[in-house]
Design an enzyme around this catalytic site. Structure first.
Site, short mmCIF file in Angstrom:
data_model
loop_
_atom_site.label_atom_id
_atom_site.label_comp_id
_atom_site.label_asym_id
_atom_site.label_seq_id
_atom_site.Cartn_x
_atom_site.Cartn_y
_atom_site.Cartn_z
N ARG A 172 133.89 59.61 12.85
CA ARG A 172 134.43 60.94 13.20
C ARG A 172 135.46 60.79 14.31
O ARG A 172 136.40 61.56 14.42
CB ARG A 172 133.31 61.91 13.63
CG ARG A 172 133.86 63.20 14.25
CD ARG A 172 132.95 64.42 14.15
NE ARG A 172 131.56 64.16 14.46
CZ ARG A 172 131.09 63.91 15.70
NH1 ARG A 172 131.91 63.90 16.74
NH2 ARG A 172 129.81 63.66 15.89
N TYR B 27 154.67 78.83 8.30
CA TYR B 27 153.85 78.65 7.09
C TYR B 27 152.79 79.77 7.05
O TYR B 27 152.26 80.16 8.09
CB TYR B 27 153.21 77.27 7.16
CG TYR B 27 152.23 76.97 6.06
CD1 TYR B 27 152.67 76.71 4.77
CD2 TYR B 27 150.87 76.94 6.32
CE1 TYR B 27 151.76 76.43 3.77
CE2 TYR B 27 149.96 76.66 5.31
CZ TYR B 27 150.42 76.41 4.04
OH TYR B 27 149.52 76.14 3.05
N ASP C 52 156.41 72.17 13.87
CA ASP C 52 155.96 71.75 12.55
C ASP C 52 157.17 71.13 11.83
O ASP C 52 158.12 71.83 11.50
CB ASP C 52 155.41 72.96 11.79
CG ASP C 52 154.84 72.61 10.41
OD1 ASP C 52 155.26 71.59 9.83
OD2 ASP C 52 153.98 73.37 9.91
N LYS D 79 152.07 66.92 2.14
CA LYS D 79 153.34 67.20 1.47
C LYS D 79 154.16 65.91 1.35
O LYS D 79 153.77 65.01 0.65
CB LYS D 79 154.09 68.29 2.22
CG LYS D 79 153.21 69.50 2.57
CD LYS D 79 152.74 70.28 1.35
CE LYS D 79 151.72 71.35 1.67
NZ LYS D 79 152.10 72.27 2.74
C1 PLP Z 1 151.38 73.01 3.59
C2 PLP Z 1 151.88 73.26 4.94
C3 PLP Z 1 150.98 73.38 6.02
C4 PLP Z 1 149.48 73.28 5.84
O1 PLP Z 1 149.09 72.02 5.44
P1 PLP Z 1 147.74 71.72 4.62
O2 PLP Z 1 147.72 70.23 4.54
O3 PLP Z 1 147.85 72.41 3.30
O4 PLP Z 1 146.61 72.26 5.43
C5 PLP Z 1 151.52 73.59 7.28
N1 PLP Z 1 152.85 73.71 7.47
C6 PLP Z 1 153.73 73.61 6.46
C7 PLP Z 1 155.18 73.76 6.73
C8 PLP Z 1 153.28 73.38 5.16
O5 PLP Z 1 154.15 73.30 4.16
#
Ligand code: PLP
Length: 406
Positions: A64, A117, A189, A214
């Site tokens: 963890r 997001y 982000d 992604k």
């Molecule tokens: C998909 C996404 C998230 C969230 O990510 P997960 O892995 O689905 O929890 C956050 N920010 C952006 C810009 C995203 O495209």
């Protein structure tokens, strides 16, 4: 949490994608990172065990907290973002929520934009206010407005660029400088840009966040998240995650780090195809509007050119005729999954109301200025010409205008 194993000066990001974190003493000379599923790590020497537990010696205690496979993934991302340290999470949302809950306490204030997001927006709208954290959600394109809110005082400025799904671009340097004058931390982000196209830490950001699900992983077969920044800040988020428990699993870490070995090649191809496709769509009579920061017609093109090395693999466009047209257009695409993810080797298309902003109500999406007939198109690594042909045949197949009487 992972410390620096690969220096930040050289080599290039392509070589880092392949080599960062790799090639340490692996099991019996294995050239590939083993997937260590072990929950715990045993010690015969009790003093050694104690020293590892105290962080005085290298090693692992319990997965963890840290795990050898997960550590290699963290090191790869850390190296690409040229950060001091990185820590990973079970999902991108876990990385985002853990970072916000690490740095915000009751009575604090956070400034952000409306175009984050969808899931992130939910944290700002519904979760932080429950803990008496004041949230200011600004118009994304109004830099003066964001600066005004920052000037009122805040602990955190939370940004995302390019945004999802309308690809707005924020002037990172300017906003980060404003926030730092007020003593606020800046979180960015960087999921859409990837470290190949943009490094927010170079522009002054304190922490950079990725949904590794992604582009980093790139194969839509594993969920994960990661944050990078200074050793001190990352250590604080790591301490929160150790106890909060949103740990990345070893198998997911392996899939993500294997995907990352081709990150630079995928992003080169996706940058190139997305730009070609965006330019082509812009001239098509059935298209109402194209959203892509690499188009000179994009309102933030100049800023994008200043802070990005490539414009990314995601574009959006709206069809003349709105949602009715979207309904008949999307199923015609042969080389696109109609699905909610993005950043994969396959092209993925879908309307925001079933993808990025599925968490939002119709009213919330309207308030966010997301056009009804919008399609988010995440370009894969297929041949550009095949994608152009596919879009062309799908556009040909839809009527000039929907007959409302039928
Ligand atoms: C998909 C996404 C998230 C969230 O990510 P997960 O892995 O689905 O929890 C956050 N920010 C952006 C810009 C995203 O495209």
């Amino acid at each position: 949490m992972n410390r620096q194993l690969f220096t930040n000066e050289s080599p290039s990001s392509g070589t880092r994608s392949v080599w960062a974190g790799e090639g340490k003493d692996l099991l019996q000379g294995a050239t590939q990172v083993p997937v260590v599923h072990s929950v715990s790590f045993g010690y015969r020497d009790i003093d050694h065990w104690h020293e590892v537990a105290l962080g005085q010696k290298e090693g692992h205690i319990y997965s963890r907290n840290t795990n050898p496979t997960v550590q290699v993934f963290e090191e790869k991302v850390r190296s690409l973002e040229k950060a001091e340290a990185a820590v990973s999470f079970s999902t991108g949302m876990a990385a985002i929520s853990s970072s916000l809950f690490t740095f915000l306490s009751p009575g604090d204030r956070v400034v952000t934009i409306k175009d984050t997001y969808g899931g992130t927006g939910k944290i700002f709208l519904h979760h932080l206010p429950r803990f008496q954290i004041d949230v200011a959600m600004c118009e994304t394109e109004d830099a003066d407005g964001i600066e005004k809110e920052v000037a009122k005082g805040c602990q955190v400025l939370y940004l995302e660029t390019p945004t999802n799904p309308t690809l707005k671009v924020l002037d990172l340097k300017r906003l980060i400088e404003t926030a730092h004058r007020k003593g606020a931390l800046v979180l960015v982000d960087n999921t859409f840009a990837t470290p190949i196209n943009q490094n927010p830490l170079d522009l002054g950001a304190d922490l950079v966040i990725h949904s590794a699900t992604k582009f980093l992983g790139g194969h839509a077969d594993a969920l994960g998240g990661v944050i990078c920044g200074s050793e001190e800040l990352v250590q604080r988020v790591f301490s929160y995650r150790e106890i909060h428990g949103a740990t990345l699993q070893p198998m997911a870490a392996y899939l993500l780090l294997r995907g990352m070995k081709t990150l630079h090649l995928r992003i080169q191809q996706q940058n190139e195809s997305a730009l070609t496709i965006a330019k082509w769509l812009e001239t098509h009579p059935k298209i109402e509007e194209v959203y892509y920061p690499g188009l000179p017609s994009h309102p933030h093109y100049k800023i994008a050119c200043q802070q990005m090395r490539g414009f990314g693999g995601v574009l959006s466009f709206s069809l003349k005729g709105g949602m009715e047209m979207v309904r008949s257009f999307l199923p015609q695409l042969r080389f696109a999954h109609l699905a909610a993810n993005l950043g994969s080797v396959e092209t993925v298309a879908g309307p925001p109301r079933t993808s990025s902003h599925v968490e939002c109500t119709e009213e919330e999406r309207q308030a966010l200025g997301i056009p009804e007939g919008l399609i988010r198109y995440s370009v894969g690594i297929e041949e550009t010409q095949d994608l152009l042909n596919d879009l062309e045949q799908a556009l040909e197949a839809i009527p000039e205008r929907i007959d409302c009487s039928s």
